[in-house]
Motif scaffolding. Structure first.
Motif, mmCIF file in Angstrom:
data_model
loop_
_atom_site.group_PDB
_atom_site.id
_atom_site.type_symbol
_atom_site.label_atom_id
_atom_site.label_comp_id
_atom_site.label_asym_id
_atom_site.label_seq_id
_atom_site.Cartn_x
_atom_site.Cartn_y
_atom_site.Cartn_z
ATOM 1 N N CYS A 33 0.833 -1.209 0.000
ATOM 2 C CA CYS A 33 0.000 0.000 0.000
ATOM 3 C C CYS A 33 0.865 1.256 0.000
ATOM 4 O O CYS A 33 0.574 2.237 -0.688
ATOM 5 C CB CYS A 33 -0.957 0.009 1.195
ATOM 6 S SG CYS A 33 -2.377 -1.085 0.999
ATOM 7 N N SER A 68 -3.582 -11.012 -5.440
ATOM 8 C CA SER A 68 -4.394 -9.797 -5.386
ATOM 9 C C SER A 68 -4.112 -8.833 -6.526
ATOM 10 O O SER A 68 -3.047 -8.851 -7.122
ATOM 11 C CB SER A 68 -4.137 -9.078 -4.059
ATOM 12 O OG SER A 68 -4.414 -9.930 -2.979
ATOM 13 N N ARG A 70 -4.748 -4.557 -7.746
ATOM 14 C CA ARG A 70 -5.111 -3.175 -7.447
ATOM 15 C C ARG A 70 -5.703 -2.583 -8.714
ATOM 16 O O ARG A 70 -5.164 -2.785 -9.800
ATOM 17 C CB ARG A 70 -3.885 -2.384 -6.996
ATOM 18 C CG ARG A 70 -3.384 -2.873 -5.661
ATOM 19 C CD ARG A 70 -2.043 -2.274 -5.285
ATOM 20 N NE ARG A 70 -1.572 -2.934 -4.078
ATOM 21 C CZ ARG A 70 -1.867 -2.542 -2.843
ATOM 22 N NH1 ARG A 70 -2.588 -1.457 -2.655
ATOM 23 N NH2 ARG A 70 -1.418 -3.213 -1.806
ATOM 24 N N GLN A 79 -5.558 5.192 -7.484
ATOM 25 C CA GLN A 79 -5.866 3.842 -7.008
ATOM 26 C C GLN A 79 -7.240 3.853 -6.348
ATOM 27 O O GLN A 79 -7.511 4.677 -5.480
ATOM 28 C CB GLN A 79 -4.800 3.383 -6.012
ATOM 29 C CG GLN A 79 -5.028 2.010 -5.500
ATOM 30 C CD GLN A 79 -3.945 1.533 -4.538
ATOM 31 O OE1 GLN A 79 -3.742 0.355 -4.439
ATOM 32 N NE2 GLN A 79 -3.257 2.431 -3.846
ATOM 33 N N PHE A 82 -8.977 -2.736 -4.422
ATOM 34 C CA PHE A 82 -8.053 -3.834 -4.180
ATOM 35 C C PHE A 82 -8.902 -5.064 -3.905
ATOM 36 O O PHE A 82 -9.877 -4.993 -3.151
ATOM 37 C CB PHE A 82 -7.198 -3.490 -2.950
ATOM 38 C CG PHE A 82 -6.252 -4.571 -2.524
ATOM 39 C CD1 PHE A 82 -4.978 -4.637 -3.044
ATOM 40 C CD2 PHE A 82 -6.630 -5.497 -1.573
ATOM 41 C CE1 PHE A 82 -4.081 -5.622 -2.631
ATOM 42 C CE2 PHE A 82 -5.749 -6.482 -1.148
ATOM 43 C CZ PHE A 82 -4.477 -6.546 -1.679
#
Length: 150
Positions: A33, A68, A70, A79, A82
């Motif tokens: 992150c 995962s 994003r 962004q 997620f």
């Protein structure tokens, strides 16, 4: 009764709507992150997949881990989301991308083991070194540690 939430990217090319009550909201201090946002922490809300949809535009996706992805605006880079790449039950949405981010406050901090030493908040929210006690229910996962939801 739940009131829908809406939000979008900086340039307006992507817009989304949240039609179900969020499961929760929290701050994530993980290195992924931090690197994806260029900030020491990102505030997210978690909602069931069925409660989130893009209303305008198509996001680009970056696979930030084997599990995962994003999602972000391909034009301005904001962004927005997620989620797990396969079998996702939830999606995490950046709180600050909401049109009215003050309507939902974070409830905890996760992945504090990756917290940058010079950054600390003055709140009294619960703090977890890893994904927290409900990690099997959330799609947020830390990059440098194994997690049940990983």
């Amino acid at each position: 009764m739940y009131t829908e939430l809406e939000g979008g990217c900086l340039c307006g090319g992507l817009r989304y709507r949240i039609t179900q009550a969020p499961i929760d909201a929290g701050y994530c201090h993980c290195r992924l992150c931090q690197r994806a946002s260029g900030a020491p922490v990102v505030a997210w809300l978690t909602v069931a997949i069925a409660g989130f949809d893009y209303r305008r535009g198509t996001p680009a996706a970056f696979y930030s881990s084997p599990h995962s992805q994003r999602e972000f605006c391909p034009r301005c880079g904001t962004q927005l989301a997620f989620r797990r790449r396969q079998d996702a039950r939830t999606v995490d949405v950046t709180l600050a991308s909401l049109d009215h981010p003050y309507r939902l406050a974070p409830q905890y901090h996760i992945w504090r083991q990756s917290r940058i030493d010079w950054f600390e908040t003055a709140d009294s929210l619960p703090r977890y070194e890893d994904a927290g006690p409900d990690s099997h229910e959330h799609s947020l996962t830390g990059p440098d540690s194994p997690a049940p939801s990983g």
